[in-house]
Design a protein around this motif. Structure first.
Motif, PDB file in Angstrom:
ATOM      1  N   GLY A 151       0.831  -1.197   0.000  1.00 23.41           N
ATOM      2  CA  GLY A 151       0.000   0.000   0.000  1.00 23.41           C
ATOM      3  C   GLY A 151       0.858   1.236   0.000  1.00 23.41           C
ATOM      4  O   GLY A 151       2.074   1.162   0.201  1.00 23.41           O
ATOM      5  N   GLY A 152       0.226   2.384  -0.192  1.00 24.97           N
ATOM      6  CA  GLY A 152       1.013   3.607  -0.246  1.00 24.97           C
ATOM      7  C   GLY A 152       0.168   4.852  -0.170  1.00 24.97           C
ATOM      8  O   GLY A 152      -1.062   4.798  -0.068  1.00 24.97           O
ATOM      9  N   GLY A 166     -10.652   9.882  -0.919  1.00 29.70           N
ATOM     10  CA  GLY A 166      -9.616   9.752   0.102  1.00 29.70           C
ATOM     11  C   GLY A 166      -8.753   8.525  -0.048  1.00 29.70           C
ATOM     12  O   GLY A 166      -7.980   8.194   0.863  1.00 29.70           O
ATOM     13  N   ASN A 167      -8.838   7.830  -1.179  1.00 30.73           N
ATOM     14  CA  ASN A 167      -8.185   6.527  -1.318  1.00 30.73           C
ATOM     15  C   ASN A 167      -7.016   6.476  -2.293  1.00 30.73           C
ATOM     16  O   ASN A 167      -6.520   5.384  -2.594  1.00 30.73           O
ATOM     17  N   SER A 168      -6.534   7.609  -2.774  1.00 32.39           N
ATOM     18  CA  SER A 168      -5.431   7.545  -3.735  1.00 32.39           C
ATOM     19  C   SER A 168      -4.186   6.975  -3.069  1.00 32.39           C
ATOM     20  O   SER A 168      -3.967   7.136  -1.866  1.00 32.39           O
ATOM     21  N   GLY A 169      -3.384   6.276  -3.863  1.00 31.56           N
ATOM     22  CA  GLY A 169      -2.143   5.709  -3.358  1.00 31.56           C
ATOM     23  C   GLY A 169      -2.133   4.211  -3.194  1.00 31.56           C
ATOM     24  O   GLY A 169      -1.132   3.644  -2.770  1.00 31.56           O
ATOM     25  N   HIS A 170      -3.222   3.523  -3.537  1.00 31.34           N
ATOM     26  CA  HIS A 170      -3.270   2.071  -3.373  1.00 31.34           C
ATOM     27  C   HIS A 170      -2.456   1.365  -4.473  1.00 31.34           C
ATOM     28  O   HIS A 170      -2.985   0.719  -5.370  1.00 31.34           O
ATOM     29  N   LEU A 171      -1.141   1.488  -4.356  1.00 41.56           N
ATOM     30  CA  LEU A 171      -0.246   0.933  -5.372  1.00 41.56           C
ATOM     31  C   LEU A 171      -0.392  -0.577  -5.508  1.00 41.56           C
ATOM     32  O   LEU A 171      -0.217  -1.127  -6.593  1.00 41.56           O
TER      33      LEU A 171
END
Length: 301
Positions: A151-152, A166-171
């Motif tokens: 995650g990120g 609010g969920n950006s970054g779920h690499l």
């Protein structure tokens, strides 16, 4: 007057709470945790929240200014509603985590309307690294965890980027071919891949020891993980023009050169010079990153 924030970090196996001061230092006395787990119910989670919050706030220094509570949670989250939908705790989908923390703070402090802010845990990690960690002083950074999952979170100009919900970054849910990065690069699938190749170990720790001892399959599993992470980061940096990526998480320690392998894969996969120039570094905060970042939601907000 010293400003102190309550930080709450909710994950698939535990919920942590601590007090953090305005310099990002975690005060050791109030830090505590309770177990969570896949089968946790809303009532059990509410009780766990109340327990960790009351324990932490019982150690609030006399005379300190209470800044509020920041929460980092396993995602996805619904930031507008203050609710969570964690993949690994399906029984608490829709749970009002902000409300539960606010109620616990009010019960412990008597504050009428405390500030309570929520981000997913990767976003909190990224905010901490940008504030006092490996990405401090940069304009565009991504911080990731490579562990049982991947995650990120993203920070631009010192502020976390949440996106529409609010969920950006779920690499970890970015795809490399037909599989996600998490399905390739996280600890358990890396172990499983090695086992399918004939390796006889059982854990990420076994994999690390075997690779150090010269086992070619174990080493190949580690390189496969790092390559997938690096390729995903190359695409992320091409899209976001990242200056630095900070890597943490238990599986990122599976080899001393894991971060170097990720950096090499990013540089090899990226097409454009600015993306190839992205620096890949190890986290400066280790396991404290998410809790410091949760506090930063109110200390830096």
């Amino acid at each position: 007057m010293t400003r102190i924030a309550l930080a709450v970090d909710l994950g698939g196996t535990k919920i942590d709470a601590a007090l953090v001061d305005g310099n990002g230092s975690v005060l050791p006395d109030g830090r505590n945790r309770r177990p969570t787990g896949r089968a946790i119910t809303p009532d059990e989670l509410r009780a766990a929240v109340a327990g960790v919050v009351s324990h932490a706030l019982a150690h609030l220094p006399e005379g300190a200014e209470f800044a509020g509570a920041g929460i980092g949670s396993a995602g996805p989250i619904d930031q507008a509603a203050g609710a969570i939908h964690p993949v690994n705790m399906r029984g608490v989908h829709g749970f009002g985590l902000v409300e539960a923390v606010r109620d616990a703070v009010i019960a412990s402090t008597g504050e009428f309307d405390p500030v309570v802010r929520l981000r997913h845990d990767g976003g909190c990690l990224a905010l901490a690294e940008s504030w006092i960690g490996a990405a401090a002083g940069t304009r565009a950074s991504l911080s990731i965890v490579v562990s049982t999952g991947v995650g990120g979170g993203i920070v631009m100009d010192g502020r976390p980027v949440g996106g529409a919900s609010g969920n950006s970054g779920h690499l970890g849910q970015v795809h490399i071919g037909e599989l996600t990065v998490e399905e390739i690069a996280a600890g358990p699938p890396s172990v499983q891949w090695a086992q399918l190749q004939g390796w006889r170990g059982e854990t990420g720790e076994d994999l690390a020891r075997a690779a150090r001892g010269g086992d070619r399959i174990a080493r190949a599993a580690i390189e496969r993980s790092a390559r997938a992470v690096g390729q995903a980061l190359a695409d992320a940096s091409t899209l976001l023009d990242l200056e630095v990526v900070a890597i943490s998480g238990g599986f990122s320690n599976v080899a001393d050169d894991y971060v170097d392998l990720v950096a090499a894969a990013l540089a090899d996969w990226a097409d454009l010079p600015y993306a190839r120039a992205t620096r890949v570094v190890r986290s400066a905060l280790g396991g404290d990153g998410p809790i410091i970042g949760a506090a930063a939601l109110v200390l830096q907000g």
